[in-house]
Write an enzyme that holds these catalytic residues in place. Structure first.
Site: not given
Ligand code: GLC
Length: 565
Positions: A98, A25, A21, A263, A29
């Site tokens: 992400d 706050d 941070d 993922e 960040d």
């Molecule tokens: C994935 C993410 C997780 C999130 C879920 C919904 O598993 O890694 O953190 O809660 O998707 O987006």
């Protein structure tokens, strides 16, 4: 493709709200990340993966995105982002974003418009359905099907204004996007190209194997839990390969040096071969879950201990399955998993040894290793008390469902959440021994782990025997020893419940890795011990090399020999 750059790379995951941070706050960040880039460059990692930084109501800590093309003011601005990207690139590190497109936030303008009326042009961008036949809309059991959401409760939310339900596999503030609609897909592609044009180097794709659903959305299997299990209708669904290949063509084709990792909870080895076969042009690698579900029993609210033979069977299967086609990702930790040293190691007297052993055993497999913030200093689980100590929407939602709807004893549920809950990963990164571990000058959004005076980055960087320097060594070994990257993998001692052992072989170089998953000495019954008589001991996490192949508590060793034909 055999020489793809990411095969010799190590990725470091940053969870921005808990990393550093810069403005007091209590929330991490982007400027905080910039301030600590030298810690990461010093570790030697090649790629940074940033968990979501986009504008978001933060219902699921940013995995609920209300604008895909901006930065949440909590984390900074687009110009802070550009500065971070340039600073990472200057240090030779790439940066991946992400990508959370199975669902958006319910506050995303797409959903707001979709909600506005039955005839909205964006109505079909999400999954809307009427109540079950003959049922009064909005009453219990009237949901369009029996699916439960991952975070507890039904997977459907009723919208009284238009009289229909929308699907949310996660929280009610995370409505699922309808990938059947080509306009949704092209909007996502356009957004992804915008980030690549800005200079990012790829994407980690959130629950990407959930995006194709069986359009009829049939009832799921009844399991005895409060809701049915609909996963057969959305895990690796009917059009998933088509959608990923289309994304490749629309977004990635013709661009160099990117990294894409999907993922994929519940993915099998056979499916992963398809997803990661370079000839099919889908993704570079996937995150599978078998090895982090290995300590999960039939009853989710009874803690089960890991059996090492199960873990070896899992890794062995994945290593063999992706040996000739595709590629593995390798991880113990991320923002959804408890700390591995507390989970599969010993976070008491042998914290340092066991953290190092776990790192060595993971990193020497064939695949691309991922390090999650704090793993490189051996951070441990947090001593949670009652449910009031948790912030994670998953922990709170599952607790409510298990205790209130399914009648589990609160203490049983808490025992599992303390050991496995996601907040274990989300406590502030421990930088030094100043208040709140040097994470913030304010009040952190989640308290720092009380062990920070002992476990922190400043101290670890100064101590040549720390977990940090061991991880640095593992990363350097991957960069300098081609057998780590390309060597064949052979599992040894598959039936041993305490020792994990394997070899890697490339041409005339062979590596032997042995890790002791226990606090007592154990002897490795190698198939051909004499072959290793004159081998070089490349890394050893304890003061003594093994005598007669007896490894000390949590010891890990890596040997190298030249094979003479
Ligand atoms: C994935 C993410 C997780 C999130 C879920 C919904 O598993 O890694 O953190 O809660 O998707 O987006």
């Amino acid at each position: 493709m055999t020489d793809a750059w990411w095969k010799s790379a190590v990725v470091y995951q940053i969870y921005p709200r808990s990393f550093a941070d810069s403005d007091g706050d209590g929330m991490g960040d982007l400027r905080g990340v910039i301030q600590h880039l030298d810690h990461l460059a010093g570790l030697g990692v090649d790629v940074l993966w940033l968990s979501p930084i986009y504008p978001s109501p933060q219902d699921d800590n940013g995995y609920d995105i209300s604008d895909y093309q901006d930065v949440d003011p909590l984390f900074g601005s687009l110009s802070d982002f550009d500065e971070l990207l340039a600073a990472a690139h200057e240090r030779g590190m790439k940066l991946i974003m992400d990508l959370v497109v199975n669902h958006s936030s319910d506050e995303h303008p797409w959903f707001v418009e979709s909600c506005s009326s039955l005839s909205s042009p964006k109505r079909d961008w999400y999954w809307w359905r009427p109540a079950r036949d003959g049922m009064e809309p909005g009453t219990p059991g009237a949901e369009p099907n029996n699916w439960g959401s991952v975070f507890g409760g039904p997977a459907w939310e009723w919208d009284p204004a238009t009289g229909e339900y929308y699907l949310h596999l996660f929280s009610r503030k995370q409505p699922d996007l309808n990938w059947e609609n080509p306009a949704v897909r092209s909007a996502v592609h356009e957004m992804m190209r915008w980030w690549l044009d800005r200079g990012v180097d790829g994407f980690r794709m959130d629950v990407i194997n959930f995006i194709s659903k069986v359009p009829g959305l049939p009832d799921g299997t009844v399991t005895g839990a409060a809701y049915g299990d609909g996963s057969a209708s959305f895990l690796n669904g009917p059009r998933i390969h088509e959608f990923l290949h289309e994304m490749y063509e629309q977004v990635f084709a013709g661009r160099d040096a990117l990294l894409t990792v999907g993922e994929m909870p519940g993915v099998t080895v056979e499916q992963a071969r398809l997803y990661t076969d370079p000839a099919r042009e889908e993704v570079d690698m996937v995150f599978q879950f078998d090895h982090v579900w290995a300590d999960r029993g039939p009853d989710p609210w009874v803690l089960q201990r890991l059996k090492l033979t199960d873990l070896k069977a899992i890794f062995g299967r994945w290593q063999a399955g992706l040996a000739d086609v595709g590629w593995n990702s390798l991880y113990w930790n991320n923002h959804d998993q408890p700390r591995v040293v507390s989970r599969y190691g010993d976070d008491g007297d042998f914290r340092v040894e066991s953290a190092k052993m776990l790192g060595a055993v993971l990193h020497l497999h064939r695949g691309t290793p991922y390090v999650y913030q704090g793993e490189e200093i051996g951070m441990t689980n947090y001593p949670f008390g009652g449910i009031g100590d948790f912030r994670d929407i998953e922990a709170l939602g599952q607790y409510a469902q298990a205790v209130e709807k399914e009648g589990h004893a609160p203490e049983d549920v808490l025992t599992v959440l303390r050991a496995r809950g996601r907040d274990n990963a989300r406590t502030p990164m421990q930088w030094d021994d100043s208040p709140h571990a040097g994470f913030t000058t304010g009040t952190p959004w989640l308290p720092a782990n009380p062990r920070y005076p002992e476990i922190n980055a400043a101290r670890a960087r100064k101590d040549p025997d720390s977990v940090y320097h061991w991880y640095r060594g593992l990363i350097e070994l991957r960069h300098t020893e081609p057998a780590v990257v390309h060597g064949d993998f052979t599992m040894l001692l598959p039936h041993d419940e305490q020792l994990y052992a394997y070899t890697r072989r490339l041409d005339s170089t062979e590596l032997l890795v042995i890790g002791n998953f226990g606090g007592t000495p154990a002897r490795a019954e190698l198939p051909d011990p004499a072959a290793w008589d004159r081998a070089e001991l490349v890394m050893n996490n304890t003061a003594q090399p093994p005598a007669d192949w007896v490894l000390g508590p949590w010891q890990a060793v890596i040997y190298r020999r030249t094979v003479t034909p």
